[in-house]
Design a protein around this motif. Structure first.
Motif, PDB file in Angstrom:
ATOM      1  N   ALA A 100      79.361   5.682 -24.068  1.00  0.00           N
ATOM      2  CA  ALA A 100      79.794   4.972 -25.276  1.00  0.00           C
ATOM      3  C   ALA A 100      80.461   5.882 -26.300  1.00  0.00           C
ATOM      4  O   ALA A 100      81.367   5.456 -27.024  1.00  0.00           O
ATOM      5  CB  ALA A 100      78.603   4.276 -25.925  1.00  0.00           C
ATOM      6  N   LEU A 101      80.035   7.136 -26.385  1.00  0.00           N
ATOM      7  CA  LEU A 101      80.515   8.035 -27.449  1.00  0.00           C
ATOM      8  C   LEU A 101      82.033   8.104 -27.601  1.00  0.00           C
ATOM      9  O   LEU A 101      82.532   7.987 -28.720  1.00  0.00           O
ATOM     10  CB  LEU A 101      79.939   9.438 -27.273  1.00  0.00           C
ATOM     11  N   PRO A 102      82.802   8.285 -26.529  1.00  0.00           N
ATOM     12  CA  PRO A 102      84.250   8.387 -26.732  1.00  0.00           C
ATOM     13  C   PRO A 102      84.883   7.104 -27.278  1.00  0.00           C
ATOM     14  O   PRO A 102      85.929   7.145 -27.909  1.00  0.00           O
ATOM     15  CB  PRO A 102      84.798   8.677 -25.327  1.00  0.00           C
ATOM     16  N   GLN A 103      84.223   5.970 -27.073  1.00  0.00           N
ATOM     17  CA  GLN A 103      84.764   4.690 -27.508  1.00  0.00           C
ATOM     18  C   GLN A 103      84.317   4.285 -28.911  1.00  0.00           C
ATOM     19  O   GLN A 103      84.873   3.356 -29.489  1.00  0.00           O
ATOM     20  CB  GLN A 103      84.316   3.579 -26.550  1.00  0.00           C
ATOM     21  N   LEU A 104      83.296   4.936 -29.444  1.00  0.00           N
ATOM     22  CA  LEU A 104      82.683   4.494 -30.700  1.00  0.00           C
ATOM     23  C   LEU A 104      83.653   4.322 -31.865  1.00  0.00           C
ATOM     24  O   LEU A 104      83.557   3.316 -32.588  1.00  0.00           O
ATOM     25  CB  LEU A 104      81.534   5.423 -31.096  1.00  0.00           C
ATOM     26  N   PRO A 105      84.584   5.230 -32.111  1.00  0.00           N
ATOM     27  CA  PRO A 105      85.468   5.035 -33.265  1.00  0.00           C
ATOM     28  C   PRO A 105      86.231   3.698 -33.228  1.00  0.00           C
ATOM     29  O   PRO A 105      86.570   3.156 -34.276  1.00  0.00           O
ATOM     30  CB  PRO A 105      86.425   6.226 -33.189  1.00  0.00           C
TER      31      PRO A 105
ATOM     32  N   PHE B 215      84.984   0.903 -32.380  1.00  0.00           N
ATOM     33  CA  PHE B 215      84.055  -0.209 -32.536  1.00  0.00           C
ATOM     34  C   PHE B 215      83.354  -0.218 -33.890  1.00  0.00           C
ATOM     35  O   PHE B 215      82.365  -0.918 -34.067  1.00  0.00           O
ATOM     36  CB  PHE B 215      83.028  -0.194 -31.400  1.00  0.00           C
ATOM     37  N   VAL B 216      83.859   0.554 -34.865  1.00  0.00           N
ATOM     38  CA  VAL B 216      83.276   0.549 -36.207  1.00  0.00           C
ATOM     39  C   VAL B 216      83.385  -0.859 -36.781  1.00  0.00           C
ATOM     40  O   VAL B 216      84.420  -1.511 -36.681  1.00  0.00           O
ATOM     41  CB  VAL B 216      83.985   1.579 -37.125  1.00  0.00           C
ATOM     42  N   GLY B 217      82.274  -1.340 -37.351  1.00  0.00           N
ATOM     43  CA  GLY B 217      82.227  -2.687 -37.916  1.00  0.00           C
ATOM     44  C   GLY B 217      81.851  -3.752 -36.900  1.00  0.00           C
ATOM     45  O   GLY B 217      81.764  -4.924 -37.252  1.00  0.00           O
ATOM     46  N   GLN B 218      81.598  -3.351 -35.670  1.00  0.00           N
ATOM     47  CA  GLN B 218      81.251  -4.322 -34.627  1.00  0.00           C
ATOM     48  C   GLN B 218      79.809  -4.124 -34.168  1.00  0.00           C
ATOM     49  O   GLN B 218      79.218  -3.071 -34.351  1.00  0.00           O
ATOM     50  CB  GLN B 218      82.193  -4.176 -33.436  1.00  0.00           C
ATOM     51  N   ARG B 219      79.285  -5.161 -33.548  1.00  0.00           N
ATOM     52  CA  ARG B 219      77.934  -5.134 -32.986  1.00  0.00           C
ATOM     53  C   ARG B 219      78.021  -4.571 -31.574  1.00  0.00           C
ATOM     54  O   ARG B 219      78.793  -5.065 -30.751  1.00  0.00           O
ATOM     55  CB  ARG B 219      77.362  -6.549 -32.981  1.00  0.00           C
TER      56      ARG B 219
ATOM     57  N   CYS C 209      74.637  12.294 -28.832  1.00  0.00           N
ATOM     58  CA  CYS C 209      73.751  11.971 -29.956  1.00  0.00           C
ATOM     59  C   CYS C 209      74.423  10.962 -30.887  1.00  0.00           C
ATOM     60  O   CYS C 209      75.618  11.059 -31.159  1.00  0.00           O
ATOM     61  CB  CYS C 209      73.418  13.252 -30.715  1.00  0.00           C
ATOM     62  N   LEU C 210      73.641  10.006 -31.367  1.00  0.00           N
ATOM     63  CA  LEU C 210      74.104   9.012 -32.333  1.00  0.00           C
ATOM     64  C   LEU C 210      72.989   8.747 -33.330  1.00  0.00           C
ATOM     65  O   LEU C 210      71.838   8.543 -32.948  1.00  0.00           O
ATOM     66  CB  LEU C 210      74.479   7.706 -31.610  1.00  0.00           C
ATOM     67  N   TRP C 211      73.331   8.772 -34.623  1.00  0.00           N
ATOM     68  CA  TRP C 211      72.356   8.435 -35.661  1.00  0.00           C
ATOM     69  C   TRP C 211      72.070   6.942 -35.617  1.00  0.00           C
ATOM     70  O   TRP C 211      72.978   6.133 -35.453  1.00  0.00           O
ATOM     71  CB  TRP C 211      72.884   8.804 -37.048  1.00  0.00           C
ATOM     72  N   ILE C 212      70.790   6.588 -35.806  1.00  0.00           N
ATOM     73  CA  ILE C 212      70.356   5.196 -35.857  1.00  0.00           C
ATOM     74  C   ILE C 212      69.664   4.981 -37.191  1.00  0.00           C
ATOM     75  O   ILE C 212      68.828   5.778 -37.607  1.00  0.00           O
ATOM     76  CB  ILE C 212      69.368   4.866 -34.711  1.00  0.00           C
ATOM     77  N   ASN C 213      70.005   3.877 -37.865  1.00  0.00           N
ATOM     78  CA  ASN C 213      69.390   3.534 -39.143  1.00  0.00           C
ATOM     79  C   ASN C 213      68.576   2.270 -38.963  1.00  0.00           C
ATOM     80  O   ASN C 213      69.104   1.243 -38.545  1.00  0.00           O
ATOM     81  CB  ASN C 213      70.463   3.325 -40.215  1.00  0.00           C
TER      82      ASN C 213
ATOM     83  N   GLN D  99      80.546   3.631 -40.334  1.00  0.00           N
ATOM     84  CA  GLN D  99      80.972   5.011 -40.532  1.00  0.00           C
ATOM     85  C   GLN D  99      80.752   5.359 -41.993  1.00  0.00           C
ATOM     86  O   GLN D  99      81.199   4.635 -42.890  1.00  0.00           O
ATOM     87  CB  GLN D  99      82.442   5.174 -40.153  1.00  0.00           C
ATOM     88  N   THR D 100      80.055   6.468 -42.237  1.00  0.00           N
ATOM     89  CA  THR D 100      79.771   6.871 -43.613  1.00  0.00           C
ATOM     90  C   THR D 100      81.022   7.448 -44.265  1.00  0.00           C
ATOM     91  O   THR D 100      82.032   7.696 -43.608  1.00  0.00           O
ATOM     92  CB  THR D 100      78.653   7.934 -43.659  1.00  0.00           C
ATOM     93  N   ASP D 101      80.936   7.696 -45.579  1.00  0.00           N
ATOM     94  CA  ASP D 101      82.045   8.312 -46.313  1.00  0.00           C
ATOM     95  C   ASP D 101      82.395   9.688 -45.754  1.00  0.00           C
ATOM     96  O   ASP D 101      83.520  10.145 -45.890  1.00  0.00           O
ATOM     97  CB  ASP D 101      81.693   8.445 -47.803  1.00  0.00           C
ATOM     98  N   ARG D 102      81.445  10.327 -45.120  1.00  0.00           N
ATOM     99  CA  ARG D 102      81.667  11.655 -44.531  1.00  0.00           C
ATOM    100  C   ARG D 102      82.121  11.577 -43.080  1.00  0.00           C
ATOM    101  O   ARG D 102      82.212  12.591 -42.406  1.00  0.00           O
ATOM    102  CB  ARG D 102      80.403  12.495 -44.639  1.00  0.00           C
ATOM    103  N   GLY D 103      82.355  10.374 -42.590  1.00  0.00           N
ATOM    104  CA  GLY D 103      82.868  10.202 -41.240  1.00  0.00           C
ATOM    105  C   GLY D 103      81.825  10.188 -40.138  1.00  0.00           C
ATOM    106  O   GLY D 103      82.163  10.224 -38.962  1.00  0.00           O
ATOM    107  N   ILE D 104      80.539  10.121 -40.507  1.00  0.00           N
ATOM    108  CA  ILE D 104      79.473  10.112 -39.509  1.00  0.00           C
ATOM    109  C   ILE D 104      79.241   8.681 -39.036  1.00  0.00           C
ATOM    110  O   ILE D 104      79.093   7.755 -39.844  1.00  0.00           O
ATOM    111  CB  ILE D 104      78.179  10.716 -40.082  1.00  0.00           C
TER     112      ILE D 104
END
Length: 140
Positions: free
Chosen positions: A41-46, A48-52, A86-90, A118-123
């Protein structure tokens, strides 16, 4: 003639089996539609921002290789794999609220579903919906 007939039949069967098996082959998992292992999933994540999305991996408190400190809150945790993905989970879902996040050698894989932000710092952070707490009733 019998040898040629048997050879042709065997060849025909092999071709038919190949065609049938290729039709039955599993298609690759699609992020946004299927549960995808974290490393895939990691290479595709950018994109999918804003998606489930749903990803699977190994839960860790903060012993993974995610960038920076906990991006949204001190309760953020990491979803990792054996190859340093690695991916941060909230937050916590019904499935993760009782998960033991202490560092161990256990490699239990879990699946989490939430909105990728995606946070303001791009994370990139997967924000899980709040658990649905069930009300309990007392009988009198």
């Amino acid at each position: 003639m019998t040898i040629a007939k048997n050879y042709c039949s065997a060849g025909f069967i092999a071709i038919c089996a190949t065609v049938l098996l290729s039709g039955c082959a599993t298609k690759p998992a699609t992020l946004g539609q299927d549960v995808v292992p974290l490393a895939a999933a990691l290479p595709q994540l950018p994109d999918f921002v804003g998606q489930r999305i749903s990803v699977s991996g190994i839960p860790r408190q903060n012993q993974g290789r995610c960038k920076g400190l906990q991006p949204l809150s001190k309760q953020d945790w990491m979803l990792t794999d054996e190859d340093d993905a690695c991916l941060w989970i909230n937050g916590h879902s019904d499935e993760t609220r009782l998960t033991d996040f202490r560092p161990t050698t256990r490699k239990d894989v879990i699946t989490v579903t939430g909105e990728l932000i995606q946070t303001d710092r791009g994370i990139l952070v997967l924000k899980l919906p709040a658990p649905k707490l069930q009300a309990t009733t007392r009988e009198k």
